[in-house]
Design a protein around this motif. Structure first.
Motif, mmCIF file in Angstrom:
data_model
loop_
_atom_site.group_PDB
_atom_site.id
_atom_site.type_symbol
_atom_site.label_atom_id
_atom_site.label_comp_id
_atom_site.label_asym_id
_atom_site.label_seq_id
_atom_site.Cartn_x
_atom_site.Cartn_y
_atom_site.Cartn_z
ATOM 1 N N ARG A 1 0.938 -1.109 -0.158
ATOM 2 C CA ARG A 1 0.022 -0.135 0.023
ATOM 3 C C ARG A 1 0.854 1.360 -0.014
ATOM 4 O O ARG A 1 0.765 2.081 0.967
ATOM 5 N N TYR B 1 2.946 6.143 -3.590
ATOM 6 C CA TYR B 1 3.013 6.292 -4.937
ATOM 7 C C TYR B 1 3.735 5.003 -5.598
ATOM 8 O O TYR B 1 4.454 4.252 -4.992
ATOM 9 N N GLU C 1 -3.368 1.971 -12.057
ATOM 10 C CA GLU C 1 -4.149 2.797 -10.969
ATOM 11 C C GLU C 1 -5.675 2.415 -11.074
ATOM 12 O O GLU C 1 -6.246 2.308 -10.013
ATOM 13 N N SER D 1 -7.293 1.108 -7.676
ATOM 14 C CA SER D 1 -8.288 1.964 -6.955
ATOM 15 C C SER D 1 -9.349 1.127 -6.998
ATOM 16 O O SER D 1 -10.508 0.983 -5.994
ATOM 17 N N GLY E 1 -9.516 -0.538 -3.958
ATOM 18 C CA GLY E 1 -9.639 0.277 -2.564
ATOM 19 C C GLY E 1 -8.425 0.865 -2.235
ATOM 20 O O GLY E 1 -8.359 1.739 -0.960
ATOM 21 N N LEU E 2 -7.431 0.962 -3.165
ATOM 22 C CA LEU E 2 -6.094 1.699 -2.790
ATOM 23 C C LEU E 2 -6.199 3.226 -3.383
ATOM 24 O O LEU E 2 -6.690 3.180 -4.294
ATOM 25 N N SER E 3 -5.541 4.022 -2.674
ATOM 26 C CA SER E 3 -5.536 5.314 -2.982
ATOM 27 C C SER E 3 -4.180 5.493 -3.729
ATOM 28 O O SER E 3 -3.900 6.790 -3.891
ATOM 29 N N THR E 4 -3.400 4.791 -4.030
ATOM 30 C CA THR E 4 -2.114 4.864 -4.529
ATOM 31 C C THR E 4 -1.850 5.603 -5.953
ATOM 32 O O THR E 4 -2.767 5.179 -6.768
ATOM 33 N N GLN E 5 -1.315 6.593 -5.803
ATOM 34 C CA GLN E 5 -1.112 7.430 -7.040
ATOM 35 C C GLN E 5 -0.011 6.887 -8.009
ATOM 36 O O GLN E 5 1.149 6.594 -7.430
#
Ligand code: NAD
Ligand code: MG
Length: 394
Positions: free
Chosen positions: A52, A55, A68, A72, A75-79
């Protein structure tokens, strides 16, 4: 304890995966801040799901969109960013505490430099960046206060055996020589005739270490030891004649430091890169790496022999480049990258590798290194000369 945020450049590679294995053992100490990968997007996606990161960085925009979306959906917000500038950006990010520089080859130079210039704790696996631009990287580290911790098992061993104040100069701290050990690779016992027909599969089947393809071929040609000689000169302020190569087929003694009083200090361990990675991550403390205890009684004996300079000419080419200085090492490195790729693609035989490098060094004069641009120009020209040699052959 403050959580240390690590950017792992080259997360999908052999060193990257070993690094994340050590990180995962210590969730109270380390977390992944950024993970990067050039290919194997499925592996990068899995690593992101497990660690997680804030970036992820990939090569191209299309890869970035796909990754991405996948993350997403989970449920991950990794950019997800892309391209070389993004690599340098995460490496220098103010929120990253340490950077594992584990991209292979010249492609790792800019991001390694960015981490060094930003004054990070840099865990240096990407030896090619030091070979190409050692003077500039060491100067930048001095200026920024970046801490360069060697990941290469030999250099990590040397670092562990050096006195704390070695930066004063080796003779001042009583060091006579560095003894750099080499496994000798898979072709140690081959004849010159047998070497002519070896395959990429044979070259990549290293007897003691499991590594990426490029470094595996470098180990088989002993160019890896040549690059490491240059790396040792920069890291420890040694002259090339203060670094001696000793073939040690068991890969248990990872290197040694010889002092003027006759003491020789060595670091030993099982051949598993998680040991130097854990050492550098935790330095000056110690943490478990997942590597088992060294069972000397089971190993039984440790052998040492001289390298064969005729069978493995890459070693002599690297030593000559180290002595010549300037852009000679960048030329050596670039020609080697082109030659190794051509061998892996079956365009040339294994014994053509030193021939291509020698050609590139002969047709391009080495110059003083002033800045990174100059290094990149030398790299580019050497690649062109090596490619021209290949084109003439076919
Ligand atoms: P590898 O081929 O397994 O992994 C290389 C990594 O770099 C991958 O994540 C790949 O996606 C990334 N990469 C490749 N080309 C790229 C590019 N153009 N731009 C951005 N990223 C790119 O290699 P490895 O064996 O992990 O080696 C990595 C570095 O560590 C090398 O410099 C090698 O010499 C050094 N090293 C490796 C070992 C080892 O045991 N594997 C030991 C000592 C030093
Ligand atoms: Mg090594």
């Amino acid at each position: 304890m403050k959580l240390s945020r690590i950017s792992v450049l080259g997360a999908t590679g052999s060193i990257g995966l070993s690094t994340l294995d050590v990180i995962a053992r210590h969730p109270d100490r380390y977390c992944a801040f950024a993970l990067t990968g050039h290919s194997r997007m499925d592996v990068l996606a899995e690593l992101c799901l497990a660690h997680r990161p804030v970036y992820a960085v990939v090569a191209e925009q299309t890869q970035a969109h796909l990754l991405e979306a996948k993350l997403s959906a989970a449920g991950l917000s990794t950019q997800v960013l892309h391209g070389p500038e993004a690599l340098a950006w995460v490496a220098a990010h103010e929120q990253t505490d340490a950077v594992m520089a584990a991209i292979v080859g010249a492609a790792g130079l800019y991001s390694t430099m960015a981490a060094v210039q930003a004054g990070k704790k840099v865990l240096l696996a990407n030896k090619e960046s030091l070979v190409m631009a050692g003077a500039l990287l060491m100067e930048a580290a001095k200026k920024s206060g970046a801490q360069l911790l060697p990941i290469d098992s030999e250099h990590n061993a040397i670092f562990q055996c050096m006195p704390g104040d070695y930066a004063q100069g080796l003779s001042r701290v009583g060091v006579r020589r560095i003894l750099l050990t080499a496994s000798g690779g898979p072709f140690r016992r081959f004849s010159a005739e047998e070497l002519k027909s070896v395959t990429p599969e044979q070259a990549c089947a290293h007897p003691n270490w499991s590594m990426g393809q490029k470094i595996s071929v470098d180990s088989a040609s002993m160019m890896n030891k040549g690059l490491e000689l240059i790396e040792a000169c920069w890291l420890f302020g040694a002259r090339p004649d203060q670094v001696e190569i000793v073939v040690h087929p068991q890969s248990v003694v990872h290197s040694l430091v010889d002092y003027v009083d006759g003491s020789v200090l060595a670091q030993l361990g099982n051949p598993d890169m998680r040991t130097p990675i854990a050492h550098a991550l935790a330095w000056p403390e110690r943490v478990e790496s997942g590597v088992g205890a060294l069972e000397l009684l089971a190993i039984g004996r440790l052998d040492f022999e001289a390298p064969d300079p005729i069978l493995f000419p890459c070693l002599g080419l690297a030593r000559a480049a180290a002595e010549a200085g300037g852009t000679a090492c960048a030329i050596l490195n670039a020609a080697n990258e082109v030659a190794v790729e051509a061998f892996l693609n079956r365009r040339v035989g294994f014994t053509a590798i030193p021939v291509i490098i020698e050609h590139a060094l002969a047709v391009q004069a080495a110059e003083q290194v002033g800045d990174l641009e100059q290094v990149m120009q030398a790299d580019k020209l050497a690649r062109r000369n090596a490619a021209a040699w290949l084109a003439n052959k076919s």
